[in-house]
Motif scaffolding. Structure first.
Motif, short mmCIF file in Angstrom:
data_model
loop_
_atom_site.label_atom_id
_atom_site.label_comp_id
_atom_site.label_asym_id
_atom_site.label_seq_id
_atom_site.Cartn_x
_atom_site.Cartn_y
_atom_site.Cartn_z
N ALA A 166 20.05 -47.56 -15.11
CA ALA A 166 20.60 -46.48 -14.29
C ALA A 166 21.76 -45.80 -15.02
N ALA A 167 22.60 -46.61 -15.69
CA ALA A 167 23.71 -46.03 -16.45
C ALA A 167 23.19 -45.15 -17.58
N ARG A 168 22.23 -45.66 -18.34
CA ARG A 168 21.67 -44.86 -19.44
C ARG A 168 21.03 -43.58 -18.94
N ARG A 169 20.27 -43.70 -17.85
CA ARG A 169 19.59 -42.52 -17.32
C ARG A 169 20.59 -41.46 -16.89
N PHE A 170 21.68 -41.90 -16.23
CA PHE A 170 22.68 -40.92 -15.81
C PHE A 170 23.36 -40.27 -17.02
N ALA B 208 17.94 -43.35 -9.25
CA ALA B 208 17.79 -44.80 -9.14
C ALA B 208 16.34 -45.17 -8.84
N ARG B 209 15.70 -44.44 -7.95
CA ARG B 209 14.30 -44.73 -7.65
C ARG B 209 13.41 -44.50 -8.87
N SER B 210 13.73 -43.46 -9.64
CA SER B 210 12.92 -43.20 -10.84
C SER B 210 13.06 -44.33 -11.85
N VAL B 211 14.24 -44.94 -11.91
CA VAL B 211 14.44 -46.09 -12.80
C VAL B 211 13.55 -47.25 -12.38
N VAL B 212 13.54 -47.55 -11.09
CA VAL B 212 12.70 -48.65 -10.58
C VAL B 212 11.22 -48.36 -10.85
N GLU B 213 10.80 -47.15 -10.57
CA GLU B 213 9.39 -46.79 -10.77
C GLU B 213 8.99 -46.90 -12.23
N GLU B 214 9.87 -46.45 -13.13
CA GLU B 214 9.55 -46.51 -14.56
C GLU B 214 9.47 -47.94 -15.06
N LEU B 215 10.39 -48.79 -14.61
CA LEU B 215 10.45 -50.15 -15.13
C LEU B 215 9.43 -51.09 -14.50
N TRP B 216 9.22 -50.94 -13.18
CA TRP B 216 8.40 -51.93 -12.48
C TRP B 216 7.31 -51.34 -11.59
N GLY B 217 7.30 -50.03 -11.42
CA GLY B 217 6.29 -49.41 -10.58
C GLY B 217 6.80 -49.09 -9.19
N ALA C 178 22.44 -49.80 -4.19
CA ALA C 178 21.07 -50.25 -3.97
C ALA C 178 21.07 -51.67 -3.41
N TRP C 179 20.00 -52.01 -2.71
CA TRP C 179 19.78 -53.40 -2.29
C TRP C 179 18.63 -53.96 -3.09
N ILE C 180 18.77 -55.22 -3.51
CA ILE C 180 17.69 -55.92 -4.18
C ILE C 180 17.35 -57.17 -3.37
N GLY C 181 16.06 -57.36 -3.12
CA GLY C 181 15.63 -58.44 -2.24
C GLY C 181 16.01 -59.81 -2.78
N ASN C 182 16.61 -60.63 -1.92
CA ASN C 182 16.98 -62.00 -2.26
C ASN C 182 15.94 -63.00 -1.76
N GLY C 183 14.90 -62.48 -1.08
CA GLY C 183 13.85 -63.35 -0.54
C GLY C 183 13.75 -63.21 0.96
N PHE D 30 18.26 -53.07 -13.94
CA PHE D 30 18.39 -51.86 -13.13
C PHE D 30 19.71 -51.17 -13.40
N LEU D 31 20.80 -51.94 -13.42
CA LEU D 31 22.13 -51.34 -13.61
C LEU D 31 22.26 -50.70 -14.99
#
Length: 385
Positions: free
Chosen positions: A376-380, A304-313, A341-346, A372-373
């Motif tokens: 993550a599914a494709r990566r898995f 999951a972290r690798s997905v975030v890093e790849e998409l947004w840094g 995962a948690w995603i910031g709401n502000g 992200f979802l």
């Protein structure tokens, strides 16, 4: 997602917000989800799983692995204090935890996965009822969810006020607590407030219980462990000069470790019994185990972290303290590995908190959560994990 698709999902989210439904009553919400899944073009739609649960199936271009994506659908018994045009039309009910947003994010992920199908495998979309009661996930499991739709891992996410908008928190350790509920009642014949020696006093017994309960965490649980016990309701009597016939208390116990969870339950039973004997007020106790802790699988967390890093840094991944809040996603993660995962709401002084009358899901994170979802599914499905 394309801009028109984002707008479509935001409109759907606001429709859910306008017509919220309580746990175990998500019939119209489920029907709306089913309708959208069919519009999107998922391959299979199944209803009525564990109550109002809905499952959608998206097949990849060839056979392969299977992964689950999960969102919750229910609302809370709370009167909304917002002035948006999509405010709740159901008096005393509102989406104060963002489940409308979670559902819309999963539908957005479904749209992306249909438009750009995985090379192989299958994605199982799980729209879960009754999360707020902690009963929805167990009900879907008891109804054969994993037998009917086998999956090898499950991913989900929850919006998180207090985290900067769109940033991700992905823990490596249990990060949401187990949640158990108890109801205790002390009983008496009752009597006159001026003649307490002629009866026993359940209010006194209740007071002793509230006080004694505090020693469970401070004196019975290892200080290195994290746990909390709270009484949220005490009901007894109606007049100043009448000793009532009963006092009823309701509370919650939260922890992360199985040993601590069992010990808290044991000590509460012992305290209730002891106070009943000491005060002469025969007690009853109903102690209900509810949701287990939410614990991410380390390998799935790394994915999951690798997905975030790849998409947004990497800067979009942030640390945040764990929560004593509970979520029955833990029931799924007891059965299969995965990530919540948690995603910031502000964040900031004006950011609304969960379970508050002024809360609202931040639509600015809907596209990012959907992306992200689906990734993550494709990566898995592409991995050998």
């Amino acid at each position: 997602m394309k801009e028109r698709d984002i707008e479509r999902m935001i409109a759907f989210r606001r429709e859910l917000h306008r017509f919220p439904e309580l746990s175990c009553h998500e019939q119209q919400t489920a029907e709306r989800v089913v309708g959208m899944l069919r519009e999107i073009g998922v391959d299979e739609v199944h209803q009525g799983i564990g109550g109002h649960g809905v499952v959608g199936i998206i097949n990849g271009l060839s056979a392969g692995r299977s992964v689950g994506l999960r969102a919750d659908m229910d609302a809370l018994p709370l009167a909304e204090d917002n002035t948006t045009e999509y405010c709740s039309r159901h008096q005393g009910v509102m989406h104060a935890c963002g489940h409308d947003g979670h559902t819309a994010m999963l539908l957005g992920a479904a749209l992306d996965l249909v438009q750009n199908r995985p090379a192989s495998g299958r994605v199982v979309l799980v729209f879960q009822p009754a999360e707020e009661l902690g009963t929805g996930a167990p009900a879907m499991l008891d109804d054969g969810l994993l037998e009917r739709f086998p999956i090898e891992a499950m991913f989900g996410m929850h919006n998180w006020p207090g985290v900067e908008t769109g940033r991700f928190v992905i823990h490596d350790r249990p990060h949401m607590a187990s949640s158990d509920d108890f109801e205790v009642q002390f009983n008496s014949e009752g009597g006159h407030g001026a003649m307490p020696h002629l009866t026993t006093d359940p209010v006194f017994a209740a007071g002793l219980f509230v006080t004694a309960l505090q020693q469970v965490i401070s004196r019975n649980i290892n200080p290195e462990d994290i746990a909390v016990v709270s009484v949220g309701s005490l009901q007894s009597g109606h007049a100043s000069n009448i000793i009532p016939a009963m006092a009823r208390l309701k509370g919650t116990a939260r922890s992360f470790k199985p040993d601590a969870r069992r010990h808290i339950e044991q000590r509460i039973h012992e305290i209730v019994k002891g106070i009943g004997l000491a005060t002469g007020c025969p007690p009853t106790i109903d102690y209900r185990l509810s949701t287990p802790p939410v614990a991410n699988d380390p390998a799935c967390s790394a994915l999951a972290r690798s997905v975030v890093e790849e998409l947004w840094g990497a800067s979009q991944l942030v640390d945040h303290p764990i929560s004593m809040g509970a979520d029955d996603m833990g029931a799924f993660l007891e059965k299969v590995p995965g990530v919540y995962a948690w995603i910031g709401n502000g964040c900031g002084g004006s950011a609304p908190r969960l379970h508050q009358p002024d809360y609202d899901f931040n639509d600015d994170i809907l596209d990012k959560g959907s992306c992200f979802l689906s990734h993550a599914a494709r990566r898995f499905l592409d991995s050998n994990q």
